[in-house]
Design an enzyme around this catalytic site. Structure first.
Site: not given
Ligand SMILES: *[C@@H]1O[C@H](CO)[C@@H](O)[C@H](O)[C@H]1NC(C)=O
Ligand SMILES: *[C@@H]1O[C@H](CO)[C@@H](O)[C@H](O)[C@H]1NC(C)=O
Ligand SMILES: *[C@@H]1O[C@H](CO)[C@@H](O)[C@H](O)[C@H]1NC(C)=O
Ligand SMILES: *[C@@H]1O[C@H](CO)[C@@H](O)[C@H](O)[C@H]1NC(C)=O
Ligand SMILES: *[C@@H]1O[C@H](CO)[C@@H](O)[C@H](O)[C@H]1NC(C)=O
Ligand SMILES: *[C@@H]1O[C@H](CO)[C@@H](O)[C@H](O)[C@H]1NC(C)=O
Length: 768
Positions: A155, A216, A546
């Protein structure tokens, strides 16, 4: 890309753009349209070559590079994730490379995009109160919180010093097999046992810090395996103990996405290469590209090696391109593909119109001083001078319309919701009603808003607008009711944005595999979070596949802990065959796009049920041996060179099989004229205990007949494997059939175990 994606899910999982325009020549028959014809410009390319065991892989890869002085050398040399390398090359140089012996395939590196406090308890995981050591607790007693399992996260990096990544509460040191490291300035602890960056600058040089510049990666890593952190909340909302699904697991961070939330294919491959060498048990991948052939997709290629040669469970997000059908990505049969669903928590911001009508919206910002009365005038900005006025994207426009003292209705889009609120406040507005896009259906989002806001779904938004047009004197207020668990809305429901099947690239089995929590999920975020109500440590609400993917990575880690000998395919089968198709009200799970019952293309097999997955009875173990995968890839009509990317020196002359013939727990059966509208396939089930007799229950869709033989399977030992055949054919009495959803189940004699295989059956339509 849909506007709604950008704004609800700005850093999440967004559809892909091909950044590097493709080339068009004989070595790359699958090239997209060429835009930039310049043959002198260098771009990152992924080059697949045969293995050469007579020299080091790096030397061998270098031998393909042009010897010109301007050549920049290898960016990455891959040995485990694939056989080949990444390099900055011009089109001419790639052409020259393609003529050398041992060359297989080349394509420009595509750019991939990045697609809590309560979600573990929604999965049945509740932290035992302090001092309750004798009480039965499955999270602690059966799964040991996933202690010692290593989850790799591919990520945007992570946030050091965030309490979610502390190693307190008896985290053991990493297991002996672990080879990973932390790159400076990161110092490993027993929670974060690896952290590396694979980001490069445009000149090809590497950026070494694994620190998350986006948020994220911090969110997904803490969702999978974050520590217990008390009093975690977003602006005071959803206050509680935050934790990942497997809070006892170790984390290995592979930073492959840079600050602008784009993730280069060459970096993804390098991160996966490292994950293979380091020795992760589970790899969580909350990113994806558009769906393309498996041999063009680095995630598919490297996952094949991870799953089949290293026994790593790979879970990946299905994408946020719903509600359109056939939009999902990461659909390889060896990847676990995860869609997104709601949980039973709402953070209510109720819109109350002066005519007495109410609408349930959401916001994580719950101002205490915004009193339900007085009521304010309502305004929907409409300006002839600005076609975008309804998006509240331009303060000048809002001022010219005169929003002062009003509650402003804004359609989601153009700028993000936080910015829309700031614009409304700048122009003197008191609050905002934020209306979701048509594609968001009935899904509502709770954002960390800057001004009093209610996020309303599209359908309710249209009703509010109708009231507004009918009665220009209408006034409104927003009542903030805080966090509510088990509201009226049955959960789970499939998020409207969750990408749907069927896969066009890998037909034959159902994708996504399952759905899991992915709407309004609270998890760790970077400090500061770029928001004026800054609090530390920071948690943030996000929505997307996600978010659901790392939940399933955590679930896989817990199952791996409880069943160390299960292969990735066995864990996958356990989750698929025991998933729920009903919601908390006992009704069929719905699709939030239109509130209809969700079919298997929408929800996969169903919603993960961890407690049942721990005791699945029988398992479909799909072992992708070299022969098996070659037969499968050849059955997809790939060339010898394309198949050789997966298995060296492959030839497609021998047997070929189709997706429906894989020993997959779900199936998509196509009846066509060429198979006389009849399809037979077989399956092999493995008993993982207890020893029982199972009988089959068949529930075919109307219009087809499904015969399973034998109808009973009696298991005498653990590990015993038994085979059965399935025959699917049209019911001559019901010729109207075109597509239907059904299942067959193996039900144990004590009726405690139900091993369900969902089936989609389609009939080829002959146009005359
Ligand atoms: C391996 O590299 C050597 C030296 O370049 C070359 O002679 C040989 O043909 C290569 N082998 C294969 C299988 O490509
Ligand atoms: C969260 O809950 C804890 C324990 O109930 C409480 O002490 C704390 O003040 C709460 N925090 C917020 C912001 O509501
Ligand atoms: C409206 O928004 C679109 C999309 O961002 C943009 O292309 C267009 O220029 C905007 N129009 C005006 C008048 O600002
Ligand atoms: C906002 O609108 C004004 C006037 O309509 C225009 O001059 C300005 O460029 C716009 N600003 C943006 C950021 O689009
Ligand atoms: C709105 O208010 C104005 C002024 O008080 C009044 O004249 C008008 O009738 C009202 N309209 C409606 C639809 O109630
Ligand atoms: C492969 O090619 C055959 C023959 O052209 C065709 O019938 C089949 O549908 C193709 N399979 C796939 C998966 O595209």
């Amino acid at each position: 890309m849909k506007i709604s994606d950008v704004f609800h899910m700005s850093f999440i999982f967004i559809s892909v753009t091909v950044l590097f325009s493709n080339i068009n020549s004989q070595y790359c028959t699958d090239a997209a349209a060429a835009e930039d014809k310049s043959s002198t410009q260098r771009r990152p390319y992924i080059i697949h070559v045969e293995e050469n065991l007579t020299m080091s892989h790096q030397k061998w890869h270098e031998s393909f590079l042009p010897s010109t002085s301007s050549s920049q050398g290898l960016m990455f040399s891959y040995k485990h994730a694939m056989s080949g390398f990444a390099a900055m090359l011009t089109e001419d140089e790639v052409e020259a490379v393609s003529k050398k012996d041992g060359f297989l395939h080349a394509h420009p590196s595509e750019n991939y995009k990045l697609s809590t406090t309560h979600s573990p308890s929604f999965l049945g995981l509740i932290k035992p109160p302090v001092g309750s050591n004798n009480q039965n607790n499955i999270w602690r007693d059966t799964f040991d919180y996933g202690k010692g399992i290593i989850i790799g996260v591919l990520d945007s990096g992570f946030t050091p010093n965030h309490p979610s990544f502390d190693d307190h509460r008896d985290m053991p040191p990493p297991p002996k097999k672990w080879k990973g490291k932390c790159q400076a300035p990161i110092v490993c602890n027993n929670k974060i046992i690896g952290a590396k960056s694979f980001i490069f600058n445009l000149d090809g040089s590497r950026v070494s810090s694994p620190v998350d510049e986006d948020g994220h990666g911090t969110h997904t890593a803490s969702t999978a395996a974050g520590q217990f952190v008390d009093n975690a909340n977003v602006l005071g909302s959803a206050n509680g103990t935050a934790s990942g699904v497997a809070p006892g697991a170790h984390l290995a961070i592979y930073k492959v996405c840079g600050s602008s939330a784009y993730c280069a294919g060459v970096s993804i491959l390098a991160g996966m290469e490292s994950a293979i060498k380091d020795g992760v048990d589970v790899l969580s991948i909350s990113l994806g590209s558009s769906e393309g052939a498996l041999y063009m997709d680095p995630i598919s290629i490297a996952s094949f090696k991870l799953v089949n040669y290293k026994g790593v469970f790979v879970s990946a997000s299905a994408g946020n391109e719903g509600p359109k059908i056939s939009t999902l990505v990461n659909a390889s049969p060896w990847i676990f593909t995860v869609g997104a669903s709601t949980i039973d928590r709402k953070i209510l911001a109720v819109v109350k119109l002066s005519n007495g009508v109410k609408f349930l919206g959401e916001s994580a910002y719950q101002p205490k001083n915004f009193t339900p009365s007085p009521s304010f005038p309502l305004l929907f900005p409409q300006s002839e001078k600005d076609e975008n006025s309804s998006y509240c994207s331009n303060v000048t426009t809002l001022r010219s319309i005169g929003v002062s003292g009003k509650v402003v209705i804004c359609n989601v889009g153009i700028v993000n919701r936080i910015q829309q609120g700031l614009n409304v406040a700048d122009a003197g507005g008191v609050a905002m009603i934020n209306i979701g896009s048509v594609d968001d259906g009935f899904t509502t989002f709770a954002a960390s808003d800057e001004i009093p806001t209610s996020g309303i779904n599209y359908q309710d938004g249209q009703k509010i607008l109708n009231h507004y047009y009918e009665n220009p004197n209408l006034t409104v207020t927003i009542e903030f009711l805080g966090t509510q668990i088990r509201g009226d809305d049955p959960a789970p429901a499939v998020a409207s944005f969750s990408s749907r099947g069927p896969s066009k690239v890998t037909p034959g089995f159902i994708k996504p595999d399952v759905i899991g929590p992915g709407v309004n999920i609270i998890a760790a975020w970077v400090n500061p979070n770029g928001n004026s109500h800054n609090v530390s440590p920071t948690y943030k609400i996000e929505s997307g596949t996600s978010m659901s993917c790392p939940h399933l990575s955590g679930v896989a880690a817990l199952l791996k802990k409880a069943h160390p000998d299960w292969s990735p395919a066995m864990i996958k089968s356990a989750i698929i065959t025991t998933s729920d198709v009903t919601n908390t009200n006992g009704n069929r799970i719905t699709d939030q796009y239109d509130k209809t019952s969700a079919n298997f293309h929408v929800m996969g097999s169903g919603h993960v049920n961890l407690i049942k997955a721990n005791n699945p009875g029988l398992i479909y173990d799909t072992q992708f041996t070299n022969d098996y995968v070659v037969a499968y890839l050849c059955g997809l009509n790939y060339t010898d060179n394309q198949v050789s990317i997966f298995v060296p020196h492959s030839k497609c002359s021998t047997s070929q099989i189709n997706g429906v013939d894989l020993n997959y727990p779900s199936m998509v059966v196509r009846l066509s004229r060429s198979n006389y509208y009849r399809r037979r396939f077989s399956r092999l089930v493995t008993n993982v205990g207890p020893n029982l007799e199972y009988k089959v229950i068949v529930n075919p869709p109307p219009g087809v007949i499904v015969d399973v033989e034998p109808k009973k399977l009696k298991f005498m030992s653990i590990g015993e494997q038994l085979k059965f055949n399935v025959d699917v054919y049209l019911d001559a009495n019901l010729p109207e059939f075109s597509e239907g959803f059904g299942y067959f189940s193996w039900v144990s004699s004590d009726e405690k175990i139900n091993v369900r295989s969902p089936m989609v059956i389609t009939k080829e339509i002959i146009s005359v």
